[in-house]
Scaffold this active site. Structure first.
Site, PDB file in Angstrom:
ATOM      1  CB  CYS A   1      10.147   4.313 -11.090  1.00 30.85           C
ATOM      2  SG  CYS A   1      11.655   3.388 -10.673  1.00 30.85           S
TER       3      CYS A   1
ATOM      4  NE  ARG B   1      17.172   3.917 -10.589  1.00 30.62           N
ATOM      5  CZ  ARG B   1      18.409   3.471 -10.615  1.00 30.62           C
ATOM      6  NH1 ARG B   1      19.405   4.269 -10.282  1.00 30.62           N
ATOM      7  NH2 ARG B   1      18.677   2.215 -10.988  1.00 30.62           N
ATOM      8  CG  LEU B   2      11.961   1.875  -5.183  1.00 26.97           C
ATOM      9  CD1 LEU B   2      12.326   2.512  -3.850  1.00 26.97           C
ATOM     10  CD2 LEU B   2      10.669   1.070  -5.053  1.00 26.97           C
TER      11      LEU B   2
ATOM     12  CG  ASN C   1       6.530   2.323 -12.852  1.00 26.00           C
ATOM     13  OD1 ASN C   1       7.354   1.743 -12.147  1.00 26.00           O
ATOM     14  ND2 ASN C   1       5.272   2.466 -12.494  1.00 26.00           N
ATOM     15  N   GLY C   2       8.423  -0.192 -14.340  1.00 21.16           N
ATOM     16  CA  GLY C   2       8.092  -1.607 -14.413  1.00 21.16           C
ATOM     17  C   GLY C   2       9.320  -2.491 -14.381  1.00 21.16           C
TER      18      GLY C   2
ATOM     19  CG  ASP D   1      14.380  -4.008 -16.136  1.00 20.54           C
ATOM     20  OD1 ASP D   1      15.071  -3.128 -15.584  1.00 20.54           O
ATOM     21  OD2 ASP D   1      13.188  -4.198 -15.847  1.00 20.54           O
TER      22      ASP D   1
ATOM     23  CB  ILE E   1      -1.873  -5.424   9.013  1.00 20.38           C
ATOM     24  CG1 ILE E   1      -2.180  -4.262   9.940  1.00 20.38           C
ATOM     25  CG2 ILE E   1      -2.843  -5.471   7.834  1.00 20.38           C
ATOM     26  CD1 ILE E   1      -1.913  -2.888   9.338  1.00 20.38           C
TER      27      ILE E   1
ATOM     28  CB  THR F   1     -14.865  -3.387  -2.393  1.00 22.36           C
ATOM     29  OG1 THR F   1     -14.259  -4.558  -1.864  1.00 22.36           O
ATOM     30  CG2 THR F   1     -14.487  -3.235  -3.848  1.00 22.36           C
TER      31      THR F   1
ATOM     32  NE  ARG G   1     -16.818  -1.600   3.235  1.00 19.96           N
ATOM     33  CZ  ARG G   1     -17.933  -2.313   3.172  1.00 19.96           C
ATOM     34  NH1 ARG G   1     -17.874  -3.606   2.866  1.00 19.96           N
ATOM     35  NH2 ARG G   1     -19.100  -1.743   3.408  1.00 19.96           N
TER      36      ARG G   1
ATOM     37  CB  SER H   1       0.929  -9.075  -2.588  1.00 22.70           C
ATOM     38  OG  SER H   1       0.371  -8.596  -3.796  1.00 22.70           O
TER      39      SER H   1
END
Length: 558
Positions: A2, A51-52, A77-78, A99, A287, A337, A340, A363
């Site tokens: 969010c 909001r997401l 957010n979190g 939460d 990718i 970096t 990239r 991830s």
């Protein structure tokens, strides 16, 4: 993921009205809904939220207020992973299923420090208490969720603003004289306290650390038996980190580069899905610049072994190059970096948004910093120096890899979850003997790999695959991404411009044409904010290295 935006102490209502639209500059973080609310009786104090929808789609909108604590206003957010445990422990009566709500109950019970020390999760929040006339900002230990703060204080009072991204604060800054105002990232593991004065302005009180990286968390975590080996402790902690992040009311997926870190996370997510009642196919995404990308080849092997619905995304060099300027705007950085590595992550996130129903993406970010995974750790003079370097990297993650990972995914309305940056896992791994954490022979992250040996989670060739940076692995060995970038920029930046750079820039002077190109673009988007990047990332113990790519290090080619 969010987005939050707060403003306290505006000069007048007209200024408030002109600045509120700045919230929409971060609408990408929360495409499902947005809301703005004034703070109690203070018309010049505003909280904004995009909001997401991840948990409790019906009742989870913010800014959050509760009937039980009507004097409290909050944006957040979190994710707080232990909110149910805390709710049961203290007997809190929840008004939503979110939460987020646990923060207001904890604060009401014991104050800000009591609250933040008990939160197991990743978070930033702004909390206003109109009864006690207080404003608080807070950010999680590793800074996984972003928070930027603007302060314009004359004497002891004035204006403050906070937001998830810099781009939504730049116009606020225009209303403040540059010599007395600045934007800076809020320090991870800290909370900031202000007095909220009668006219809506604030007075700074303190910025206090509540938890440091590597320290044992204050909250409860189920730990392995005291007799457990180091390998068992690491395996338990990473399993726990993935498990704690599985809560969601929407579909999850995994970024999969085929390297050790993302592959381990992918395999553990897949393993835990039945426990959480997730009976759909796990989607994974990789990718590359062409079919010979080392990441694409390795990722397919992992997908075949684990059993995922895999997306192998091939983009042209032109696609990558066209995204560079957008990436610099999105990630708010000019670090070589970071840019990239961000291009590939930005494009894969765009693909996920357009071709999948996944909103939550796992991830492997953070493993290299925690587990001494960078190639240059082979050159560490001793185990103590390596441990200190690992700590330094973790403390600065919010300026580099965490920043990159957050912005590239949030830029396409995705929420990223990073189990390797779990507080308990970080504590567990850093508590190992320094010698155990060093690379062994030719292999970095040896202890992490060894912890999952003989589990059949991954093919052996992937478990022991050598480290490659995401920005390198997206391309083939014959034509690396950094070389494509440099060839393109060679025709854009002249030799004279590079020679003149030291006369223009006094902070982080660009030493290559690539660095100068990024700096010029950053300055266009974010003028006079180059201090946001305190230094540019380069490998340690490698002499006068000016290129951050591991592929140019002698050890990589040994």
């Amino acid at each position: 993921m969010c987005g939050i935006w707060a403003l306290f102490g505006c000069h007048n209502d007209k200024m408030v009205a002109r600045l509120i639209p700045e919230l929409l500059k971060i609408r990408h973080r929360g495409p499902d809904a947005f809301s703005v609310l004034s703070v109690g009786q203070y018309s010049n104090c505003v909280l904004g939220f995009v909001r997401l929808s991840i948990v409790d789609p019906l009742h989870g909108m913010q800014p959050l207020k509760l009937k039980q604590h009507e004097h409290l206003f909050m944006i957040f957010n979190g994710e707080i992973y232990n909110f149910k445990e805390l709710r049961e422990k203290y007997g809190f009566n929840f008004e939503t299923s979110c939460d987020t709500e646990i923060i207001l109950h904890l604060y009401a019970k014991g104050g800000i420090e009591f609250c933040v020390k008990q939160l197991y999760g990743v978070f930033t929040f702004v909390l206003a208490d109109v009864k006690e006339s207080k404003v608080f900002y807070a950010r999680d230990t590793l800074g996984v969720r972003p928070l930027f703060v603007l302060e314009h204080l004359t004497g002891s009072r004035g204006l403050t603003a906070a937001a998830s991204e810099v781009k939504s604060l730049t116009k606020v800054l225009q209303f403040c004289p540059m010599e007395t105002a600045t934007i800076k990232p809020h320090l991870p593991g800290h909370y900031t306290e202000f007095d909220l004065l009668s006219d809506g302005t604030v007075s700074f009180i303190k910025c206090e650390q509540f938890h440091q990286i590597g320290a044992k968390p204050f909250y409860h975590v189920v730990e392995p038996d005291v007799s457990a080996s180091s390998l068992e402790k690491v395996r338990h902690a990473l399993n726990n980190a993935v498990n704690m992040r599985m809560m969601a009311d929407c579909k999850i997926g995994c970024m999969l580069s085929g390297g050790l870190d993302s592959s381990l996370i992918c395999a553990l997510v897949k393993e835990q899905m039945p426990k959480w009642g997730l009976n759909y196919d796990l989607e994974t995404f990789a990718i590359g610049l062409d079919k010979n990308s080392t990441d694409l080849i390795a990722a397919q092997k992992v997908s075949d072994h684990v059993g995922t619905k895999h997306h192998s995304i091939v983009k042209s060099p032109e696609d990558f190059l066209l995204a560079v300027d957008d990436v610099i705007y999105q990630i708010e950085s000019y670090d070589v970096t970071s840019i990239r590595a961000s291009v590939g992550m930005y494009l894969v996130s765009k693909y996920i948004k357009e071709n999948s129903e996944c909103k939550i993406i796992f991830s492997g970010e953070g493993a290299d910093e925690l587990c001494q995974g960078y190639i240059y750790f082979h050159k560490a003079p001793d185990s103590k120096a390596a441990h200190q370097e690992s700590l330094r990297l973790l403390n600065d993650l919010y300026l580099f890899d965490v920043l990159r990972a957050d912005r590239t995914t949030a830029g396409h309305g995705l929420e990223l979850r990073v189990p390797f940056l779990d507080h308990y896992l970080v504590h567990t791994y850093l508590s190992l003997d320094d010698e155990e954490k060093l690379p062994k022979g030719d292999i970095e992250k040896f202890t992490l790999r060894k912890s999952f040996e003989h589990t059949n989670l991954l093919p052996e060739e992937i478990l022991w695959r050598r480290k490659e940076a995401f920005s390198d692995g997206v391309s083939s060995l014959e034509r690396p991404w950094f070389a494509i970038l440099q060839d393109h920029i060679e025709a854009v930046i002249s030799d004279e411009e590079l020679e003149h750079a030291s006369k223009i820039y006094t902070h982080n002077v660009p030493k290559t044409k690539e660095a100068l190109y990024y700096r010029k673009k950053f300055d266009h988007f974010y003028p006079k904010l180059d201090h946001l990047i305190p230094y540019t990332w380069l490998p340690k113990w490698c002499g006068d290295q000016v290129d951050p790519s591991a592929r140019v290090l002698s050890h990589f080619n040994a």
